[in-house]
Design an enzyme around this catalytic site. Structure first.
Site, PDB file in Angstrom:
ATOM      1  N   LEU A 143       0.885  -1.170   0.000  1.00  9.44           N
ATOM      2  CA  LEU A 143       0.000   0.000   0.000  1.00  9.44           C
ATOM      3  C   LEU A 143       0.915   1.210   0.000  1.00  9.44           C
ATOM      4  CD1 LEU A 143      -2.915   1.249   0.428  1.00  9.44           C
ATOM      5  CD2 LEU A 143      -2.368   1.220   2.874  1.00  9.44           C
TER       6      LEU A 143
ATOM      7  N   ALA B  66       0.696   4.260   0.730  1.00  9.70           N
ATOM      8  CA  ALA B  66       0.663   5.174   1.874  1.00  9.70           C
ATOM      9  C   ALA B  66       1.366   4.609   3.105  1.00  9.70           C
ATOM     10  CB  ALA B  66      -0.781   5.531   2.227  1.00  9.70           C
ATOM     11  N   SER B  67       1.638   3.323   3.113  1.00  9.80           N
ATOM     12  CA  SER B  67       2.234   2.665   4.281  1.00  9.80           C
ATOM     13  C   SER B  67       3.750   2.869   4.316  1.00  9.80           C
ATOM     14  CB  SER B  67       1.924   1.170   4.245  1.00  9.80           C
ATOM     15  OG  SER B  67       2.780   0.447   5.096  1.00  9.80           O
ATOM     16  N   PRO B  68       4.293   3.465   5.384  1.00  7.07           N
ATOM     17  CA  PRO B  68       5.753   3.618   5.479  1.00  7.07           C
ATOM     18  C   PRO B  68       6.510   2.295   5.399  1.00  7.07           C
ATOM     19  CG  PRO B  68       4.668   5.078   7.035  1.00  7.07           C
ATOM     20  CD  PRO B  68       3.602   4.186   6.472  1.00  7.07           C
TER      21      PRO B  68
ATOM     22  N   ARG C  14       6.618   1.124   1.838  1.00  5.73           N
ATOM     23  CA  ARG C  14       7.523   1.946   1.040  1.00  5.73           C
ATOM     24  C   ARG C  14       8.974   1.538   1.265  1.00  5.73           C
ATOM     25  NH1 ARG C  14       6.458   7.327   3.156  1.00  5.73           N
ATOM     26  NH2 ARG C  14       4.416   6.880   4.000  1.00  5.73           N
TER      27      ARG C  14
END
Length: 211
Positions: free
Chosen positions: A8, A10-12, A15
């Site tokens: 996802l 938006a997930s740190p 990423r």
């Protein structure tokens, strides 16, 4: 079978995993998981990860569901040398120490706020959570006063993991560059990297939009 990453933007942690795949030049199939539609709660996904979190890495018959473990696995398996994750036991311990710091401090303190705003629908950030983020910036400054990067004088996977958390935290509580000059210099260097621009910047903006 190839490498798959359930992710996802938006997930740190997701990423961080994508940046590591880029760093180690690992081709992968990117499978977006829509948490809003409950795709992380399907029987198929829960079989892969009972904790129903992202990211999840599949490499053949191996399934991993913690970003820090994914980073160490990728470095050991696909790294061309051991600079990103040293084989020397003492040097590796310093990297592990900062990976745990990211997991327990940086990511967790940012998530305290993002979870309350996105998942619980709160409209304001609690001061106690902002104070904890400010304290985390102080820890970073101390680490970066000892070495150029957080675990060594060269970049390691600990920096990649910390970058994903920090780039989200600054949208919650900006840090004072005059108060934390070492942190500011590190952050600018990490933000300028090609792997950050390719896999972190877009996700950072996606999280900001959710907030």
């Amino acid at each position: 079978m190839g490498v798959k990453l359930y992710t996802l933007d938006a997930s740190p942690p997701a990423r961080a995993a994508m940046m590591a795949l880029e760093i180690f030049n690992v081709p992968f199939e990117k499978i977006d998981v829509n948490l809003g539609e409950g795709q992380h709660l399907t029987p198929e996904y829960l079989k892969k990860n009972p904790m129903h979190t992202v990211p999840v890495l599949e490499d053949g018959n191996l399934i991993l569901h913690d970003s820090h473990t994914i980073l160490t696995y990728l470095a050991d398996t696909y790294g061309k040398d051991d600079s990103w994750y040293p084989k020397d036991i003492k040097k590796r311990a310093l990297v592990d120490q900062k990976l745990f710091f990211d997991s327990a401090i940086l990511y967790t303190r940012g998530r305290n706020i993002t979870y309350s705003l996105i998942m619980e629908g709160k409209k304001t950030k609690e001061q106690k959570h902002l104070d904890l983020i400010e304290e985390a910036y102080g820890f970073m400054e101390v680490f970066l006063s000892r070495t150029t990067y957080i675990a060594a004088d060269h970049v390691t996977i600990a920096d990649v993991s910390a970058l994903s958390s920090m780039s989200s935290m600054v949208n919650l509580q900006k840090f004072d560059e005059n108060r934390y000059p070492k942190t500011a210099a590190w952050y600018k260097k990490m933000k300028s990297t090609p792997y950050c621009k390719k896999y972190n910047d877009h996700g950072e903006k996606a999280l900001l939009e959710l907030l």
